[in-house]
Design an enzyme around this catalytic site. Structure first.
Site, mmCIF file in Angstrom:
data_model
loop_
_atom_site.group_PDB
_atom_site.id
_atom_site.type_symbol
_atom_site.label_atom_id
_atom_site.label_comp_id
_atom_site.label_asym_id
_atom_site.label_seq_id
_atom_site.Cartn_x
_atom_site.Cartn_y
_atom_site.Cartn_z
ATOM 1 N N CYS A 30 17.811 23.414 97.216
ATOM 2 C CA CYS A 30 17.340 22.032 97.134
ATOM 3 C C CYS A 30 16.943 21.546 98.518
ATOM 4 O O CYS A 30 17.813 21.132 99.299
ATOM 5 C CB CYS A 30 18.425 21.121 96.600
ATOM 6 S SG CYS A 30 19.209 21.714 95.119
ATOM 7 N N GLU A 81 12.439 16.508 98.900
ATOM 8 C CA GLU A 81 12.779 15.133 98.459
ATOM 9 C C GLU A 81 11.477 14.377 98.260
ATOM 10 O O GLU A 81 10.413 14.840 98.712
ATOM 11 C CB GLU A 81 13.615 14.429 99.534
ATOM 12 C CG GLU A 81 14.935 15.099 99.791
ATOM 13 C CD GLU A 81 15.713 14.448 100.933
ATOM 14 O OE1 GLU A 81 15.270 13.392 101.452
ATOM 15 O OE2 GLU A 81 16.751 15.001 101.296
ATOM 16 N N GLY A 118 10.241 11.970 99.832
ATOM 17 C CA GLY A 118 9.520 11.726 101.091
ATOM 18 C C GLY A 118 9.545 12.918 102.023
ATOM 19 O O GLY A 118 9.193 12.802 103.203
ATOM 20 N N ALA A 119 9.992 14.062 101.555
ATOM 21 C CA ALA A 119 10.119 15.230 102.443
ATOM 22 C C ALA A 119 9.815 16.506 101.682
ATOM 23 O O ALA A 119 10.667 17.045 100.981
ATOM 24 C CB ALA A 119 11.535 15.300 103.018
ATOM 25 N N GLY A 120 8.561 16.929 101.778
ATOM 26 C CA GLY A 120 8.148 18.189 101.147
ATOM 27 C C GLY A 120 7.774 19.153 102.240
ATOM 28 O O GLY A 120 8.608 19.876 102.780
ATOM 29 N N GLN A 152 -25.177 48.625 96.356
ATOM 30 C CA GLN A 152 -26.447 48.131 95.801
ATOM 31 C C GLN A 152 -26.764 48.721 94.424
ATOM 32 O O GLN A 152 -27.613 48.210 93.698
ATOM 33 C CB GLN A 152 -27.607 48.355 96.792
ATOM 34 C CG GLN A 152 -28.063 49.782 96.962
ATOM 35 C CD GLN A 152 -27.224 50.544 97.994
ATOM 36 O OE1 GLN A 152 -26.171 50.093 98.396
ATOM 37 N NE2 GLN A 152 -27.698 51.712 98.413
ATOM 38 N N GLY A 198 -15.433 34.182 80.158
ATOM 39 C CA GLY A 198 -16.011 33.063 79.396
ATOM 40 C C GLY A 198 -15.017 32.530 78.384
ATOM 41 O O GLY A 198 -13.870 32.255 78.726
ATOM 42 N N GLU A 203 7.684 27.206 98.260
ATOM 43 C CA GLU A 203 8.044 27.995 99.458
ATOM 44 C C GLU A 203 7.060 27.763 100.599
ATOM 45 O O GLU A 203 6.714 28.682 101.339
ATOM 46 C CB GLU A 203 8.087 29.493 99.122
ATOM 47 C CG GLU A 203 9.130 29.861 98.115
ATOM 48 C CD GLU A 203 10.446 30.200 98.776
ATOM 49 O OE1 GLU A 203 11.422 29.585 98.365
ATOM 50 O OE2 GLU A 203 10.494 31.023 99.678
ATOM 51 N N GLY A 204 6.592 26.526 100.706
ATOM 52 C CA GLY A 204 5.624 26.174 101.744
ATOM 53 C C GLY A 204 4.215 26.344 101.194
ATOM 54 O O GLY A 204 3.848 27.421 100.722
HETATM 55 C C1 FAD Z 1 7.137 24.208 90.256
HETATM 56 C C2 FAD Z 1 7.698 23.880 91.582
HETATM 57 C C3 FAD Z 1 8.903 24.444 91.986
HETATM 58 C C4 FAD Z 1 9.473 24.116 93.214
HETATM 59 N N1 FAD Z 1 10.682 24.635 93.557
HETATM 60 C C5 FAD Z 1 11.323 24.181 94.671
HETATM 61 C C6 FAD Z 1 12.665 24.568 94.963
HETATM 62 O O1 FAD Z 1 13.262 25.383 94.272
HETATM 63 N N2 FAD Z 1 13.274 24.001 96.025
HETATM 64 C C7 FAD Z 1 12.654 23.091 96.834
HETATM 65 O O2 FAD Z 1 13.269 22.619 97.777
HETATM 66 N N3 FAD Z 1 11.362 22.722 96.601
HETATM 67 C C8 FAD Z 1 10.699 23.239 95.540
HETATM 68 N N4 FAD Z 1 9.418 22.844 95.258
HETATM 69 C C9 FAD Z 1 8.764 21.878 96.134
HETATM 70 C C10 FAD Z 1 7.662 22.489 96.983
HETATM 71 O O3 FAD Z 1 8.216 23.351 97.940
HETATM 72 C C11 FAD Z 1 6.882 21.324 97.585
HETATM 73 O O4 FAD Z 1 6.153 20.730 96.543
HETATM 74 C C12 FAD Z 1 5.958 21.762 98.688
HETATM 75 O O5 FAD Z 1 6.700 22.150 99.800
HETATM 76 C C13 FAD Z 1 4.987 20.644 99.109
HETATM 77 O O6 FAD Z 1 5.678 19.486 99.394
HETATM 78 P P1 FAD Z 1 5.196 18.081 98.757
HETATM 79 O O7 FAD Z 1 5.181 18.283 97.291
HETATM 80 O O8 FAD Z 1 6.038 16.995 99.273
HETATM 81 O O9 FAD Z 1 3.728 17.904 99.249
HETATM 82 P P2 FAD Z 1 3.211 17.276 100.634
HETATM 83 O O10 FAD Z 1 4.060 17.768 101.742
HETATM 84 O O11 FAD Z 1 3.114 15.798 100.461
HETATM 85 O O12 FAD Z 1 1.787 17.915 100.748
HETATM 86 C C14 FAD Z 1 0.649 17.443 100.010
HETATM 87 C C15 FAD Z 1 -0.551 18.225 100.505
HETATM 88 O O13 FAD Z 1 -0.753 17.984 101.908
HETATM 89 C C16 FAD Z 1 -0.772 19.212 102.629
HETATM 90 N N5 FAD Z 1 -0.148 19.043 103.934
HETATM 91 C C17 FAD Z 1 1.048 18.483 104.213
HETATM 92 N N6 FAD Z 1 1.303 18.524 105.538
HETATM 93 C C18 FAD Z 1 0.242 19.137 106.121
HETATM 94 C C19 FAD Z 1 -0.088 19.509 107.453
HETATM 95 N N7 FAD Z 1 0.714 19.248 108.481
HETATM 96 N N8 FAD Z 1 -1.277 20.143 107.665
HETATM 97 C C20 FAD Z 1 -2.139 20.416 106.648
HETATM 98 N N9 FAD Z 1 -1.861 20.092 105.354
HETATM 99 C C21 FAD Z 1 -0.692 19.474 105.092
HETATM 100 C C22 FAD Z 1 0.034 20.170 101.771
HETATM 101 O O14 FAD Z 1 -0.287 21.520 102.037
HETATM 102 C C23 FAD Z 1 -0.385 19.735 100.367
HETATM 103 O O15 FAD Z 1 -1.612 20.315 100.057
HETATM 104 C C24 FAD Z 1 8.800 23.211 94.070
HETATM 105 C C25 FAD Z 1 7.559 22.664 93.687
HETATM 106 C C26 FAD Z 1 7.024 22.992 92.469
HETATM 107 C C27 FAD Z 1 5.702 22.384 92.067
#
Ligand code: FAD
Length: 422
Positions: A140, A143, A145-147, A312, A375, A399-400
């Protein structure tokens, strides 16, 4: 010496994995896609039996290898734990990537314990996976506000000195297998989640630590399950933590904040270095499924690919298929390099992220191209191709994301810190 042949233990399991993928996964793929959140018990119980018999099927490589290495009379074999896991991920994701994510026996939470835990913690939390009943775990981090920006994590861990327990508060979203890990299902044993929280919100990444939280801990609840585009068989949970108390020794890494380093965060990164190539391998399995479907359908219509002819002289469709094969094979080679480095304890942050970027890219491109070439067959629910198209995208998100992994690659190559290139 460069060796491209699969080591014997990996080659030996290919037939079994293919049979499982065909018989247990492909045959149920559509059902579980259409019945989101139903649990594939038959598959899970079967894999638990297989895993107990062979020690395979977990994100944690077998520890027995070490004992073998310590015996001077036994011939030395190169370590292949992660390579084995990558080939399992690829083969099972070829069957159904959503079901593969329901494989019991050590997912991302276990990988975090493996990467950032002490030997005692590994013993305490990981041996349960060899028990009779299936067990699930989850990681986990994300969050609301923290992806991508993990330094924004707001979940907190505060030490209660009177009881020597951590009190954890926060809300985690998109937790893969979070429900199976934390909800008391009769057929599963008690799982755990690894929650990333901050010891000091002002300390940024230096204050971040991971905590193992056992299923059944008061104050932890699964709030909701996501409805998703793809991998619908895999549960993706929101988990709320309200004054959840965990024993002091459930922290992974040091409880002391060293403000000039981001050691705590490096624990998370070590987890990703291990797991990103495996996630990439799962993406390759989906792409291979789509490509093989195309080749099979073309053959049924009398079109075979004439490998070896000059470009070709090929038809456009032959060129397209060969390009897809090139993408698939080059992505797989990147994974092999990343897992070889992990197996040989070489730092693989660059290769792990590269392999994940590549697999995310080619997975979406190959499945999209496959739908295009086929198709209506690619668009119809009669076949699984449209599902693989939906399933493929996740490799580029969890995973990023692709963008974030590109940043990791660029930082590694240019030798920049995350504060210098973001
Ligand atoms: C099906 C599913 C399973 C998941 N499982 C897990 C899990 O087991 N554990 C867990 O912790 N999380 C999990 N996640 C979360 C996932 O890791 C995040 O969704 C992901 O890291 C992106 O974070 P965010 O959704 O907040 O998007 P944001 O961080 O808001 O990103 C939105 C977009 O902006 C781009 N972006 C953001 N920052 C930058 C930057 N500095 N430069 C260029 N582009 C940028 C991103 O690449 C993305 O395209 C899961 C998500 C899904 C959909």
């Amino acid at each position: 010496m460069i060796e491209f042949e699969a080591p014997k233990p990996i080659a030996n399991q290919t037939f079994v994995l293919k049979t499982v993928a065909e018989e247990m996964m492909r045959s149920k793929s559509r059902y579980f896609d259409e019945h989101e959140h139903e649990i594939p018990y038959d598959y899970i119980e079967f894999m638990q039996t297989v895993k107990r018999a062979t020690g395979a099927g977990s994100l944690v490589p077998r520890e027995e290898k070490k004992k073998e290495d310590e015996d001077p009379n036994k011939p030395k074999h190169p370590p292949i734990g992660y390579q084995m896991l990558a080939s399992i991920a690829e083969a099972l994701a070829w069957g159904d990537v959503g079901m593969y994510l329901c494989t019991p026996g050590g997912l991302l939470g276990a990988a975090a314990v493996q990467a950032a835990g002490t030997p005692e913690q590994r013993q305490k939390f990981l041996t349960r996976f060899l028990g009779e009943k299936p067990v699930f775990d989850a990681m986990c981090m994300t969050e609301a506000g923290a992806g991508s920006d993990t330094s924004a994590i707001r979940a907190t861990a505060v030490l209660d000195k009177a009881t020597n327990e951590w009190i954890i508060n926060g809300e985690k979203i998109f937790v893969t297998a979070g429900d199976k890990a934390m909800t008391a299902y009769e057929k599963f044993d008690k799982g755990f989640i690894v929650v990333w929280a901050t010891l000091d919100p002002k300390a940024g990444r230096a204050g971040m630590r991971a905590f193992v939280i056992e299923a059944g801990t008061p104050g932890v609840r699964v709030e909701k399950l996501e409805h998703k585009l793809g991998i619908r068989c895999s549960d993706t949970a929101t988990i709320v933590l309200q004054d959840a108390r965990v024993p002091f020794d459930h922290i992974l890494g040091s409880p002391t904040i060293e403000t000039d380093t981001s050691k705590g965060f490096k624990g998370a990164m070590a987890t990703f270095d291990a797991t990103r190539p495996l996630v990439a391998a799962g993406g390759i399995g989906v792409a291979r499924a789509a490509l093989e479907f195309v080749i099979e359908k073309l053959a049924e219509n009398g079109i075979t690919i004439r490998y070896g002819l000059p470009r070709q002289k090929l038809t456009n469709i032959e060129r397209e298929v060969i390009d897809m094969e090139i993408m698939l094979r080059s992505a797989w080679l990147m994974i092999i390099k990343a897992v070889w480095m992990a197996d040989n304890k070489k730092s693989n942050a660059l290769e792990a992220s590269m392999s994940k970027v590549k697999a995310g890219d080619i997975g979406t491109k190959i499945t999209q191209k496959a739908v295009e070439l086929m198709g209506p067959l690619g668009y119809s629910r009669e076949f699984l191709l449209e599902k693989w198209f939906r399933d493929a995208k996740i490799t580029d998100i969890y995973e990023g994301t692709g963008q974030i992994n590109r940043l990791v690659v660029a930082r590694q190559i240019l030798d920049y810190r995350s504060s210098e290139l973001r």
